[in-house]
Design an enzyme around this catalytic site. Sequence first.
Site, PDB file in Angstrom:
ATOM      1  N   GLY A  70       0.797  -1.232   0.000  1.00  0.00           N
ATOM      2  CA  GLY A  70       0.000   0.000   0.000  1.00  0.00           C
ATOM      3  C   GLY A  70       0.827   1.279   0.000  1.00  0.00           C
ATOM      4  N   ASN A 124       4.669   5.424 -11.275  1.00  0.00           N
ATOM      5  CA  ASN A 124       4.020   4.167 -10.880  1.00  0.00           C
ATOM      6  C   ASN A 124       2.524   4.381 -11.096  1.00  0.00           C
ATOM      7  OD1 ASN A 124       2.890   1.992  -9.624  1.00  0.00           O
ATOM      8  ND2 ASN A 124       3.718   2.426  -7.589  1.00  0.00           N
ATOM      9  N   CYS A 127      -1.471   2.617  -9.605  1.00  0.00           N
ATOM     10  CA  CYS A 127      -2.246   3.031  -8.435  1.00  0.00           C
ATOM     11  C   CYS A 127      -3.629   3.521  -8.873  1.00  0.00           C
ATOM     12  CB  CYS A 127      -1.514   4.149  -7.726  1.00  0.00           C
ATOM     13  SG  CYS A 127      -1.254   5.523  -8.826  1.00  0.00           S
ATOM     14  N   LYS A 162       5.531   3.152 -15.606  1.00  0.00           N
ATOM     15  CA  LYS A 162       5.543   1.757 -15.129  1.00  0.00           C
ATOM     16  C   LYS A 162       4.118   1.218 -15.133  1.00  0.00           C
ATOM     17  CE  LYS A 162       7.009  -1.320 -11.453  1.00  0.00           C
ATOM     18  NZ  LYS A 162       7.714  -1.429 -10.185  1.00  0.00           N
ATOM     19  N   ASN A 189       4.428  -4.050 -13.040  1.00  0.00           N
ATOM     20  CA  ASN A 189       4.221  -4.173 -11.587  1.00  0.00           C
ATOM     21  C   ASN A 189       3.696  -5.590 -11.258  1.00  0.00           C
ATOM     22  OD1 ASN A 189       3.875  -3.213  -8.860  1.00  0.00           O
ATOM     23  ND2 ASN A 189       3.730  -1.167  -9.742  1.00  0.00           N
ATOM     24  N   GLY A 240       9.979  -8.368 -13.676  1.00  0.00           N
ATOM     25  CA  GLY A 240       9.053  -9.412 -13.240  1.00  0.00           C
ATOM     26  C   GLY A 240       9.772 -10.741 -13.153  1.00  0.00           C
TER      27      GLY A 240
END
Length: 315
Positions: A70, A124, A127, A162, A189, A240
Amino acid sequence: MVDMAVTVGGLRMANPVMPGSGTFGEGLEKVMDLNRLGAIVTKTITPDKREGCRPPRVVEYKDATLMAIGIPCKGPEHYMEELVPIYRAYDTPLICSVSAPTVEAFAELTAQISIDGVEAIEANISCPNLEKDGKAFSMDVRATETVIRAMKQVTDRPVFAKLTPNVTDIAEIGLAAQAGGADAITVANGLLGMAVDVENFRPALGNVTGGMTGPAMKPVLLRMCYQVCQAVSVPVIGCGGIATASDAIEYMMVGASAVQVGTINFIHPTVMLDIIDGIEDFCRRKGLTRAADLTGAMQIDGYNPQSVGTQIQVA
Ligand SMILES: Cc1cc2nc3c(=O)[nH]c(=O)nc-3n(C[C@H](O)[C@H](O)[C@H](O)COP(=O)(O)O)c2cc1C
């Protein structure tokens, strides 16, 4: 001699290996020479201080980790005042990972964090977009393009997008990031997953669902990296399940210009140095003079792969 240098979205790196955001702890400079890395990537920074998800945050499997952390964050000032000065002492370029709940907040944070010592920004965008339906920005082509464009307008640093792997067609998201002006695209991610603590009739993660990462995820993320590489013309950073030099080389051979190493750092904190050495050894063994020549080096020999719903076409 093997020339290990690569250039990714205008960022020149001594070699193609860097950590995945959030998997490179503060203090690692005590156990390895950070000058040996291709780049340093910070934990994602958010506009405000955040506690992160309620525990439990991690479920471990043999070759994978399910986690919902988180993005706990001490706020941008902590990074700018305490971390950037530490990393600035090294020659290695610093990439700041940022995340925010709205396009405007993404842009503001990008402008704020574009300080001396920060050489690129990684968005990122896995989210939630709180202006819309709460789906991740990079689950939607329009949101992806919009947020990257907004970031590009406020910084002169390269912006890397990303992506989340939790989409049907990652190539179209990659194209959207490129259309927004992304200088490079990081794929990807964690894959969404969940687990149940059956003894206690509870979800195993406090957040119920979380991201699957680690070596077991590699075939899926590698396939996605390949699809994005086939679609876009900007450089791609593969991420990954990379645990060895051979894993990193696979990503480069399907088209990645550089790689990020994530979960395995928690098990072997200096593994990135082995991966760098392993790439160099491989190049030497194969008579390659430049690590950059690994990018896109996989050959399919004229065979047109059968469609398995992946929309991969080979010329
Ligand atoms: C504990 C943990 C924390 C992470 N935190 C972040 C983060 O803050 N920002 C981000 O973009 N990715 C984060 N990630 C995702 C990694 O950077 C990487 O994309 C993902 O783990 C896949 O790579 P891997 O299979 O090598 O771990 C995190 C991953 C882990 C395991």
